[in-house]
Design an enzyme around this catalytic site. Structure first.
Site, PDB file in Angstrom:
ATOM      1  N   HIS A 126      -8.632  -8.321  -6.972  1.00  0.00           N
ATOM      2  CA  HIS A 126      -9.415  -9.034  -5.962  1.00  0.00           C
ATOM      3  C   HIS A 126      -8.905  -8.784  -4.542  1.00  0.00           C
ATOM      4  O   HIS A 126      -7.716  -8.673  -4.294  1.00  0.00           O
ATOM      5  CB  HIS A 126      -9.402 -10.534  -6.258  1.00  0.00           C
ATOM      6  N   ASP A 127      -9.864  -8.661  -3.640  1.00  0.00           N
ATOM      7  CA  ASP A 127      -9.627  -8.589  -2.200  1.00  0.00           C
ATOM      8  C   ASP A 127      -8.896  -7.338  -1.741  1.00  0.00           C
ATOM      9  O   ASP A 127      -8.440  -7.262  -0.602  1.00  0.00           O
ATOM     10  CB  ASP A 127      -8.877  -9.839  -1.708  1.00  0.00           C
ATOM     11  N   GLY A 144      -3.679  -8.040  -6.113  1.00  0.00           N
ATOM     12  CA  GLY A 144      -4.591  -8.594  -5.117  1.00  0.00           C
ATOM     13  C   GLY A 144      -4.153  -8.358  -3.687  1.00  0.00           C
ATOM     14  O   GLY A 144      -2.970  -8.269  -3.383  1.00  0.00           O
TER      15      GLY A 144
END
Length: 192
Positions: A126-127, A144
């Site tokens: 994520h991200d 992440g």
């Protein structure tokens, strides 16, 4: 569901209502394309791949069998907020690659640039923000919030810790754990 002509969708594929399939796309057998997905022109999804979530895939990208693209993050803080994944043009996303949506606390967007090669088993958490021309070799994993600038190569079986930034043109040798930022055009190699 909006399917532009002349797209090809195999009869065993499941395309959920709300998905947008661009001109010249090819979706192979036993694929799942979620309701929030937008596939640009000429995208090819090979058999048994999953593309879901609020995900856009750029023109000419090829996603190989058993990849899972746009699933929810592996982050216990994620509470189902609406986030996204943006994949650029002409990428090659090989077998068993996983790329997760962003999180509300991390900016909300996971991004992959243009002309990248994500080899078998690579993971993008994520991200993450990945530039253009990046190569993740087999089983490389990004935690992440990582940033990989353009033309970075991450060697096979390597891991990149959360919040690490890797500068343009840097190379990470195989079987390396990266826990700190890497300068542009730098070389990092862990002990083997």
């Amino acid at each position: 569901m909006a399917v532009a002509a002349p797209a090809e969708v195999h009869p065993t594929a499941h395309v959920e209502p709300g998905a947008t399939i661009g001109e010249g796309c090819r979706i192979g057998p036993f694929c799942l394309i979620g309701a929030g997905v937008t596939l640009g022109p000429g995208v090819e999804i090979k058999s048994h791949a999953v593309v879901t979530g609020n995900t856009s895939v750029g023109e000419g990208t090829v996603i190989f069998p058993f990849a899972t693209i746009g699933e929810v993050p592996q982050d216990l803080k994620f509470r189902g907020e609406r986030t996204s994944l943006v994949i650029g043009a002409r990428n090659r996303i090989r077998e068993h690659v996983t790329i997760n949506l962003g999180t509300g606390g991390g900016g909300g967007v996971t991004r992959v640039g243009d002309d990248c090669l994500l080899m078998a088993g690579a993971h993008v958490a994520h991200d993450c923000q990945i530039g253009n021309g990046v190569i993740l070799v087999n089983n490389a994993a990004l935690a992440g919030h990582c940033v990989l600038e353009d033309e970075v190569i991450v060697g096979g079986l390597s891991g990149v810790h959360q919040f690490v930034r890797i500068g343009r043109g840097a190379m990470i040798g195989a079987v390396t754990m990266v826990t700190a930022d890497v300068i542009p055009h730098g070389l990092v190699q862990g002990p083997r």
